[in-house]
Design a protein around this motif. Structure first.
Motif, PDB file in Angstrom:
ATOM      1  N   UNK A  47     -13.720  -7.944  25.922  1.00  0.00           N
ATOM      2  CA  UNK A  47     -13.520  -6.566  26.375  1.00  0.00           C
ATOM      3  C   UNK A  47     -12.192  -6.484  27.116  1.00  0.00           C
ATOM      4  N   UNK A  48     -11.213  -7.217  26.627  1.00  0.00           N
ATOM      5  CA  UNK A  48      -9.923  -7.182  27.318  1.00  0.00           C
ATOM      6  C   UNK A  48      -9.233  -5.879  26.961  1.00  0.00           C
ATOM      7  N   UNK A  49      -9.245  -4.941  27.887  1.00  0.00           N
ATOM      8  CA  UNK A  49      -8.727  -3.606  27.586  1.00  0.00           C
ATOM      9  C   UNK A  49      -7.360  -3.372  28.194  1.00  0.00           C
ATOM     10  N   UNK A  50      -6.692  -4.469  28.558  1.00  0.00           N
ATOM     11  CA  UNK A  50      -5.296  -4.359  28.982  1.00  0.00           C
ATOM     12  C   UNK A  50      -5.136  -3.461  30.202  1.00  0.00           C
ATOM     13  N   UNK A  95      -1.726  -3.854  32.065  1.00  0.00           N
ATOM     14  CA  UNK A  95      -0.581  -3.252  31.369  1.00  0.00           C
ATOM     15  C   UNK A  95      -0.656  -1.737  31.428  1.00  0.00           C
ATOM     16  N   UNK A  96      -1.852  -1.188  31.292  1.00  0.00           N
ATOM     17  CA  UNK A  96      -2.001   0.262  31.342  1.00  0.00           C
ATOM     18  C   UNK A  96      -1.589   0.806  32.705  1.00  0.00           C
ATOM     19  N   UNK A 140     -12.461  -4.195  21.166  1.00  0.00           N
ATOM     20  CA  UNK A 140     -11.094  -4.717  21.210  1.00  0.00           C
ATOM     21  C   UNK A 140     -10.859  -5.566  19.970  1.00  0.00           C
ATOM     22  N   UNK A 148       3.655  -1.989  25.285  1.00  0.00           N
ATOM     23  CA  UNK A 148       2.250  -1.901  25.669  1.00  0.00           C
ATOM     24  C   UNK A 148       1.314  -1.751  24.475  1.00  0.00           C
ATOM     25  N   UNK A 176      -2.386  -3.154  23.718  1.00  0.00           N
ATOM     26  CA  UNK A 176      -2.077  -4.207  22.754  1.00  0.00           C
ATOM     27  C   UNK A 176      -3.298  -4.957  22.254  1.00  0.00           C
ATOM     28  N   UNK A 177      -4.455  -4.674  22.820  1.00  0.00           N
ATOM     29  CA  UNK A 177      -5.618  -5.455  22.419  1.00  0.00           C
ATOM     30  C   UNK A 177      -6.798  -4.569  22.052  1.00  0.00           C
ATOM     31  N   UNK A 178      -6.573  -3.245  22.039  1.00  0.00           N
ATOM     32  CA  UNK A 178      -7.701  -2.334  21.852  1.00  0.00           C
ATOM     33  C   UNK A 178      -7.624  -1.690  20.489  1.00  0.00           C
ATOM     34  N   UNK A 205       1.684 -10.619  26.632  1.00  0.00           N
ATOM     35  CA  UNK A 205       1.677  -9.171  26.785  1.00  0.00           C
ATOM     36  C   UNK A 205       2.095  -8.606  28.130  1.00  0.00           C
ATOM     37  N   UNK A 206       1.904  -9.330  29.243  1.00  0.00           N
ATOM     38  CA  UNK A 206       2.268  -8.698  30.513  1.00  0.00           C
ATOM     39  C   UNK A 206       3.738  -8.867  30.849  1.00  0.00           C
TER      40      UNK A 206
END
Lengths: 211, 593, 480
Positions: free
Chosen positions: B245-248, B251-252, A89, B174, A125-127, B167-168
Motif C-alpha cells: 500500500x505504498x501510496x507515495x 512525495x505527494x 498500488x 512524482x 509513482x507507485x499507484x 523516487x524521493x
C-alpha cells in the motif's frame, strides 16, 4: 469483442437484450438472475481506508446481509463479487489480477472509492490510476471513502444490472465465446498502452523540468 | 572514503532561540560528543528546541556507539532514520541521512545528520547497534539509493521489485510509474532448486513448505505479506514483505501545500485519522511558532482520545475475528459507529476527517457537543464489558494468546517499539506522560504497563487503555469546553472568517494567498511527535520557505513494530501468526506510507 | 561607490543609486508600487518609506539617492507601521475582485498584504467608492478603474517610453482615476502591452490573456523573442505544451523591461497551423511519411544529383546550432558551391516598420549569427539571388531550404515561385504551413518550433543570447 467498450455496455455484434428464444428460456433466465443478484457472495479485496468503511457496511448498523450479501468469503473461488476497497498500488497489481482470474464466472467487480476508480488523489509513482487498468469494473463507487450508504447504493445498482442481464460477465457467458479471455487481453493491452503514454508523459515532464 | 568537506554550510555553530553557546555546552549530549569525538562534529544546531548534530559519515558508527553506551547518554532507541535530498536547496553534498535517537532512561533526544557523497552515497549500517535500523535503512535505500555498508539484506522494501530509480530524489518525477509484471518470492537469494517450488527438502531430509500468507488474506488486514517456510505447523523461517500500500505519501506532500497535506495524513493511520491530523498540525505549529487557543486544544485532545478508543476497538475486534470470535467484532463496531456520529457532527466526515488545521481545528464543534460526547462515552463501557466477558478469561483465547509472540523489553526497545505493544513488553514510555502536549499534564490517567510481552498482555494493555481514555474524556467533559476561537487568530496560517472573506478585501486576499500559495514558513527542520494509538508517531519536516514542504517524513509506529515480525515468528505456529498480527495492529496506511 | 548601512548591513552602491535599489543588494525587498527601475522616480505611493537617521520623518527610499555614511532602517517599528497603514489606505476602495481578477497570483497587493500587512480592516464594503470597470481601451487593453492604485506607472510609461501619452490621470481626490481621453481606445502605440506588465494590480489587463489561465498553473521558460533582430529577452509562460503569453524579461542592455506588441503576439505563430509530420509528395499532393522514408528520399536524390546540382539555403530564423550543422552539411558533406543564407537578399528589404525604440527592420532573429558563422557563399559561389537564377536556368536538381522565409519574406515572390517550380526536387524545412508549400515542395521536414528547442541567437548588435526549451515537441516534428 471490442477493446474500447466501457464495461456494463453490451459490445457491438452481441445482442443488447437477451435473445428472445422463447418464453420459458427467458423466464428461467430471469429467475436465475434473481437468484444471482440476491445472493451475492462478496470477496472483499480490502487494501486501505475504504476497507474500514466496508467493515461498517457489513456490521450491524448498515448490515449488508439485508441485501443477501451475507457470506463474506475471502476466497475468490467461492465468491462472485469482488469489492476492491482501497488503493491498489503497482506492487499489488499482479495479486489483484490473480485473485480476479481465480474467480469463476459470472463475476462482478465493484471499484469502491476513488482510489480504486481512478487512483484517487495519489497521482504518484507507485499507484495504479484505477483498477480498470487491469480488471474490468462493473460499478464505480465514488467517495473517499464512500459512505456506507454510497456503497450499498452501488451494490443495489449492480443488483439491478444483474437482474437485467446487462453486466459484462453475463453477456460474456451468454455469448458463449471466450470473451472473458479477450477482455483480459484487451485490458492488458490497454494497460501497456497506458504505460507507454506514461513514458511519453514522463519524457515530457523531464523536458519541462530541464527547462 | 568520503569526499565531505569540512567547510560545509552549517558547519559553524548556531543555535535556536533560547540556547546560547553556554547553554548548549551544558547539554550532556553535546558535552559527551565533544569530548569523545571532537573531530567528527561538523556542526551543532538547536532549532525550535531540536538538538541536531552534523557528523562525518566515516565516524557514524563510533559516534552512534557512544550515543548508545555512554552512561550520561544511553540512547537506547533509534526512533527514526530517513534520507534527504538537498538538491533544490543548493547544498553540497546533495544527500544527507537523518537519524533520530531517544533515550528511554534519560528521556532526551538528538538528531544526527550525516552528509553523504553525491556520486556514491554510502555510510555504515547501524543494524549491529539497533535492530530498528534494518527496515529503516532499506527504506532509505529504496527511496534515495543510499548504500548502507554491512546491512544484512539491503533491498527495496516499499516499491516493487521491478521499480527503477529512487523516487524521493528531487529529480525523480512524482508520477513516473513502472509496471510490475509478476509477484516475486519474498526470500531473496533463494537456492535455485527452491525457486518456484512449494515443497522443498530441509537439511534434515524432512519436507518444508513455502506458504504465502497474504497480501490478500482475511487476517492480514489488507496488504501485508509473509512468506513462511513451514515445518509442519511451525514457521521455520519467514520473510515479511511490505509495500503493498505504498501510496507515495512523502512525495505527494512535496507537491502539495501544508494545508493540502492534511487529507494525506488522514490516510496514514486511517483507523484513527484525526490523530494524524493533530500530529501534523503540531509539527507545523512548532516550525512556525503558532500558539493554539485553549478551546482548540480541548477539542483536539478529547477527539484524540475518542480516536484512540476507535483504534483499539478495531484492533481488538479484528484480532478476535481472526481467531474465530466473530461476535466481538460486531460488538466493537457498534460503539465505533457512535463515535463516527460524534465526529460527523463536528466536521461532516466519518473516517477520513481532515478536521485538524494548523493553529486549531477546521470548524467549531456543534452546540450540543458536550451532551453528545457524554452520551457516546457512556455508551462505550458496556461493549468493552461484553467483550471482556466473552474473551478475556475464555480458555481458547487464553491458550491462543498467553506466551505467544513474546518480546522482551530490551528487544522491544531495540526494535523501536513504542505504544501499547511496547508497554506490553514492559517499556514504560507514553509520550503523553513523558513529553506532554495538549493538556495531558493536567489530566489524571494511568498508563497500563505489563511485563509478559505476549499477545495476551498486548490485548490487556489495549483494553485498559480504552478505559483510561474514557476516564480522560469524562474529566474533560466535566471541566467543560473553554470559550474562545477554534483556531488561532493568525493571518499567516488561519483562514479568515467566511463572512469577512466576502465583505473585506484584506480577508479576501488573505484567503486567496493561503489557499493558492500556502504558508510562508521560516526555513528550518523540525521533528514533532505525539502518542498515537500505535505509539510514537512523528513527522520530520524540512521547510525551504515556500508554501509546500520540501521534505516530510512520517515516523510510523507500525513500520517499526512490523519490522520485528520475522524474528517473532520463528518457531511459532501458523495459527499463532494470526493471533500475533492482530495485536500488533499494523495499519498498512502508515506502514507503507 | 557609496558606502551606507541598511538594517545593520553595510552595502556599497554606485553613486546615483536610490536607497531602494541599494536595499535589494543586501536582500531586502522594499515594497513599492510607483517605483519602476526603468521609469522616472515618482515617490507617490509611499509604500517604500524607510527611516534614515537624522531625518525627522520617514523617507521614500525610491527617491532618495544614497550618500556616504547613510544609516537606513527598514525594520524600524514606525516604518513597519507606515507600510501597514499605507497598504490599508490603498485598499480602502479596492474592489473584492480577486476571484475574477487576472492579476491574482502575481498581484502586489496580495503579496504585500501577506508580507507587510496582516492587519484587520474595519472598512465597510458599502462605503467603497465605485468607478467604472471593464473599460475597453482598444485591441489590447481592458482597464478596470476601481482596481487602480494610482501608482502612475502607466502614465509615466506612455509619457517617457512609448511617447504616446495615451493614459492620463483624470479628476481628483477620491475619484481620481486613470484613463484615456473620453475613454477612447488606445491606438497608435505599439508598446502599450507593456503597461499590463508594469501595472502592479489588475487595473490594466491584457485582452489576449484575459480569463485564459491562472498564473500559478503556468510554468516559465526564459527565451528570446524571434520576431526581429533585436532579440528582446522574454519569459514564456506555458502549461501542458500551450503557450499563454510572452512577458518581457529585463535586460539592461537589450530591451530594459519592454517588448513591442508585435513580438508579444508572436507566440500564437508557434502553434498555428503546424506541420505535424514529415510530408512527401505523391502525385499532386503531399502526404505524411515517416522520418526514415523522408530522409532516405532526400539522401538518395541529393547523392544522385551530385554536388554541383544541389543548392542549400540556410535560414536566419534557425538557431546558431542548427545553422552550424547546416553549414557543415553544405560544405563538408554535400560540398555544394550553391550555399547562402541571406534569404531576403539584403537585411533591410522588408516591410516591417522599424521604430526608434526596440523594433528593427530585420524580421529575423539570427542574421547576425549567420554572418558570424560564415553562412555566406565561398569561393565565388552564387548568393541567394544567384541560386534562384541557377534554378531558373535548370542547373539545380535538388534545392534544400532550411526555412520558408524565401517564400514569404522576399519582395520578388513571383520570381521565387517560378524558380522553385523549375527545380525537380525541393526540400523544405517548415514549421508551419505557408502558401505555396503544397505546390512547390517535394519533401517537407517538420521543424520544431522556437519554443521547442534550445539554442542561441545573435542579435543585431552582436549579442549572443540563449533561448531555453519551454516544452517538448508534441507533434511528429524533430529539432533540425
Amino acid at each position: 469483442m471490442s477493446s474500447t467498450m466501457p464495461t456494463g455496455v453490451p459490445a457491438p455484434g452481441l445482442p443488447s437484450e437477451p435473445k428472445r428464444e422463447g418464453w420459458l428460456t427467458t423466464q428461467l433466465e430471469s429467475y436465475v438472475n434473481w437468484g444471482r443478484k440476491n445472493a451475492l457472495w462478496p470477496m472483499p479485496f480490502g487494501t486501505a481506508c475504504c476497507a474500514i468503511e466496508f467493515m461498517s457496511v457489513v456490521s450491524s448498523h448498515y448490515d449488508l446481509s439485508r441485501f443477501g450479501a451475507e457470506v463474506v468469503r475471502f476466497s475468490p473461488r467461492q465468491s462472485d463479487l469482488m469489492i476492491v476497497a482501497g488503493t491498489v498500488v503497482d506492487k499489488m497489481g499482479p495479486v489483484l489480477k490473480q485473485i480476479w482470474d481465480q474467480m469463476p464466472d459470472p463475476k462482478w467487480c465493484i471499484a469502491m472509492g476513488v482510489c480504486a476508480s481512478s487512483g484517487g488523489f495519489y497521482r504518484a509513482y507507485h499507484v495504479m490510476q484505477g483498477i480498470d487498468e487491469i480488471v474490468p469494473v462493473d460499478i464505480y463507487v465514488p467517495g473517499c471513502p464512500p459512505t456506507p450508504e454510497g456503497l450499498i447504493h452501488g451494490i443495489m445498482k449492480l443488483q439491478e444490472m444483474i437482474a437485467r442481464g446487462e453486466t459484462r460477465s453475463q453477456i460474456a457467458m451468454k455469448a458463449g465465446d471466450p470473451a472473458e479471455l479477450a477482455t483480459a487481453e484487451d485490458a492488458a493491452r490497454r494497460a501497456i498502452a497506458a504505460l507507454e503514454d506514461g513514458k511519453l508523459k514522463a519524457l515530457a515532464d523531464a523536458g519541462r523540468k530541464a527547462s | 572514503m568520503s569526499t565531505v568537506d569540512a567547510t560545509l554550510p552549517g558547519s559553524s555553530i548556531f543555535w535556536g532561540p533560547g540556547k546560547d553557546a553556554n547553554e548548549l555546552e551544558a547539554v550532556p549530549t553535546v558535552r559527551a560528543l565533544k569530548s569523545e569525538h571532537p573531530h567528527a562534529i561538523l556542526g551543532i544546531t538547536d532549532f525550535r528546541g531540536d538538538l541536531s548534530v552534523t557528523i562525518r559519515p566515516d565516524d557514524l558508527l563510533l559516534v552512534a556507539q557512544t550515543l548508545k553506551i555512554h552512561p550520561e547518554l544511553q540512547y537506547d532507541m533509534l526512533v527514526d532514520l530517513c534520507g534527504m535530498d538537498d538538491l533544490l536547496l543548493g547544498r553540497t553534498p546533495r544527500f544527507r541521512c537523518i537519524y533520530h535517537f531517544y533515550s528511554t532512561t534519560q528521556k532526551h533526544r538528538v538528531r544526527l545528520e550525516v552528509p553523504l557523497d553525491d556520486a556514491k552515497p554510502s555510510v555504515d549500517s547501524l543494524t549491529p547497534l539497533w535492530k530498528s535500523a534494518n527496515w529503516a535503512e532499506r527504506e532509505a535505500y529504496d527511496m534515495f539509493g543510499f548504500d548502507f555498508v554491512n546491512h544484512p539484506d539491503l533491498r527495496r522494501i516499499l516499491t516493487h521489485e521491478e521499480f527503477v530509480g529512487f523516487p524521493l530524489r528531487k529529480d525523480y518525477p512524482a508520477d513516473r510509474r513502472h509496471m510490475l509484471s509478476r509477484t516475486y518470492s519474498a526470500f531473496p537469494g533463494l537456492p535455485a532448486e527452491h525457486e518456484g517450488r512449494q515443497v522443498v527438502l530441509g537439511q534434515d531430509g524432512l519436507e518444508r513448505v513455502y506458504v504465502n500468507i497474504g497480501p490478500s488474506h482475511p487476517a492480514t488486514h489488507g496488504t501485508l505479506r509473509v512468506q513462511a517456510l513451514l515445518d509442519g505447523e511451525r514457521i521455520a523461517d519467514s520473510r515479511t514483505e511490505i509495500g503493498y500500500l505504498h501510496r507515495c505519501f512523502e512525495k505527494m506532500c512535496e507537491t502539495h501545500t501544508y494545508t493540502q497535506v492534511f487529507p494525506f495524513t488522514d490516510r496514514l493511520n486511517y483507523i484513527s485519522a484525526f490523530n494524524n491530523n493533530v500530529a501534523w498540525a503540531m509539527t507545523v505549529e512548532k516550525l512556525m511558532q503558532v500558539e493554539v487557543p485553549s478551546r482548540a486544544i480541548w477539542i483536539r485532545t478529547i477527539l484524540m482520545e475518542f480516536n484512540r478508543i476507535m483504534d483499539h476497538l478495531v484492533c481488538i475486534g479484528t484480532n478476535l475475528v481472526d481467531m474465530g470470535a466473530l461476535t466481538n467484532f460486531w460488538y466493537f463496531f457498534s460503539p465505533r459507529e457512535k463515535i463516527y456520529e460524534l465526529i460527523e457532527a463536528c466536521c461532516g466526515a466519518r473516517l477520513t476527517v481532515s478536521y485538524g488545521r494548523v493553529g486549531g481545528v477546521a470548524q467549531d464543534v456543534p452546540e450540543n457537543f458536550i451532551e453528545h460526547a457524554r452520551a457516546t462515552a457512556n455508551a462505550i463501557p458496556e461493549f468493552i464489558e461484553y467483550v471482556h466477558q466473552l474473551a478475556t478469561k475464555n480458555v481458547i483465547f487464553q491458550q491462543r494468546t498467553r506466551g505467544v509472540g513474546v518480546v522482551t523489553r530490551e528487544n522491544a526497545i531495540s526494535w523501536g517499539w513504542t505504544g501499547p505493544v511496547g508497554r506490553a513488553s514492559g517499556l514504560n514510555y507514553d509520550v503523553r506522560r513523558a513529553h506532554p502536549y495538549g493538556g495531558y499534564e493536567t489530566l489524571d490517567f494511568d498508563v497500563p504497563v505489563r511485563t509478559e510481552g505476549d499477545t495476551f498482555s498486548r490485548y490487556m494493555v489495549r483494553m485498559e487503555e480504552m478505559r483510561q481514555s474514557l476516564r480522560i474524556i469524562h474529566q474533560m467533559l466535566d471541566r467543560g469546553i473553554p470559550e474562545g476561537p477554534h483556531i488561532v487568530d493568525d493571518y499567516r496560517v488561519a483562514l479568515p472568517e467566511k463572512n469577512s472573506v466576502y465583505t473585506n478585501i484584506e480577508a479576501l486576499m488573505n484567503h486567496f494567498k493561503l489557499i493558492m500559495h500556502g504558508f510562508s514558513p521560516p526555513v528550518g527542520e523540525v521533528y514533532s511527535y505525539i502518542e498515537s494509538a500505535n505509539g510514537e508517531q512523528g513527522f520530520y519536516l524540512v521547510s525551504d520557505g515556500t508554501g509546500k514542504p520540501y521534505r516530510l517524513h512520517n515516523r510510523a509506529p507500525s513500520f517499526y513494530t512490523f519490522a520485528a515480525n520475522d524474528e517473532m515468528l520463528r518457531g511459532q505456529m501458523v495459527a499463532d501468526f494470526v493471533a500475533i498480527l492482530g495485536t500488533l495492529n499494523i495499519i498498512a496506511g502508515e506502514l507503507d506510507r | 561607490m557609496v558606502n551606507l548601512t541598511i538594517d545593520g548591513k553595510t552595502v556599497a552602491a554606485p553613486k546615483g543609486t536610490n536607497v531602494l535599489e541599494a536595499a535589494k543588494l543586501v536582500g531586502i525587498r522594499v515594497p513599492n508600487f510607483c517605483y519602476h527601475q526603468d521609469l522616472s522616480w515618482e515617490g507617490s505611493c509611499r509604500m517604500c518609506l524607510v527611516a534614515i537617521e537624522g531625518r525627522p520623518k520617514l523617507v521614500p527610499s525610491c527617491c532618495e539617492e544614497v550618500k556616504d555614511g547613510m544609516i537606513v532602517q527598514f525594520e524600524r517599528p514606525d516604518a513597519r507601521e507606515a507600510r501597514k497603514s499605507q497598504l490599508e489606505f490603498l485598499l480602502v476602495n479596492h474592489p473584492l475582485d480577486c476571484p475574477i481578477c487576472d492579476q491574482a497570483g502575481e498581484c502586489k497587493l496580495q503579496d504585500y498584504y501577506m508580507e507587510h500587512g496582516g492587519y484587520d480592516s474595519k472598512m465597510p464594503r458599502d462605503l467603497k467608492v465605485h468607478k467604472r470597470k471593464v473599460v475597453d481601451l482598444g485591441e489590447r487593453i481592458v482597464l478596470d478603474k476601481e482596481r487602480c492604485v494610482l501608482c502612475s506607472r502607466c502614465v509615466r510609461f506612455c509619457r517617457e517610453v512609448s511617447g504616446s501619452h495615451a493614459l492620463q490621470f483624470f479628476t481628483r481626490g477620491v475619484t481620481t482615476e486613470i484613463g484615456t481621453e473620453n475613454n477612447q481606445p488606445i491606438t497608435g502605440d505599439d508598446y502599450i502591452g507593456n503597461v499590463v506588465d508594469i501595472c502592479p494590480v489588475g487595473a490594466l489587463t491584457s485582452k489576449d490573456f484575459r480569463f485564459k489561465q491562472r498564473v500559478w498553473f503556468l510554468k516559465s521558460a526564459e527565451s528570446v523573442c524571434n520576431s526581429c533582430s533585436t532579440g528582446c529577452n522574454i519569459r514564456v509562460d506555458h502549461k501542458d505544451g500551450v503557450t499563454y503569453r510572452y512577458v518581457p524579461r529585463r535586460n539592461e542592455d537589450v530591451n530594459k523591461s519592454w517588448m513591442c506588441d508585435y513580438g508579444r503576439d508572436s507566440y500564437r505563430r508557434e502553434t498555428e497551423d503546424r506541420v505535424p509530420a514529415p510530408m512527401v509528395r505523391e502525385g499532386a499532393a503531399l502526404r505524411e511519411a515517416t522520418w526514415e522514408e523522408a530522409l532516405d528520399l532526400v539522401a538518395s536524390r541529393t547523392q544522385a544529383a551530385g554536388p554541383d546540382a544541389v543548392a542549400i539555403v540556410g535560414s536566419p530564423r534557425q538557431t546558431n546550432e542548427t545553422s552550424w550543422i547546416t553549414r557543415r552539411y553544405a560544405r563538408d558533406v554535400v560540398r555544394t558551391p550553391h550555399f547562402d543564407a541571406r534569404v531576403d537578399g539584403s537585411h533591410t528589404k522588408t516591410a516591417l516598420l522599424a521604430d526608434n525604440l526596440l523594433r528593427r527592420q530585420d524580421p529575423h532573429p539570427n542574421n547576425a549569427g549567420l554572418a558570424a558563422l560564415g553562412m555566406i557563399p565561398q569561393g565565388g559561389g552564387p548568393d541567394v539571388g544567384g541560386i534562384l537564377d541557377a534554378c531558373m536556368a535548370g542547373k539545380v536538381k535538388v534545392l534544400h531550404l532550411l526555412g520558408t522565409e524565401i517564400l514569404t519574406h522576399r519582395h520578388d515572390t513571383a520570381r521565387v515561385h517560378d524558380a522553385l517550380k523549375k527545380v525537380p526536387f525541393v526540400v523544405l524545412h517548415a514549421h508551419h504551413n505557408v502558401p505555396g508549400l503544397d505546390e512547390l515542395a517535394h519533401v517537407v521536414f517538420a521543424d520544431a518550433g522556437h519554443l521547442e528547442q534550445q539554442g542561441t541567437y545573435v542579435n543585431a548588435l552582436g549579442r549572443v543570447q540563449r533561448a531555453q526549451l519551454a516544452y517538448l515537441i508534441r507533434t511528429g516534428a524533430l529539432v533540425m
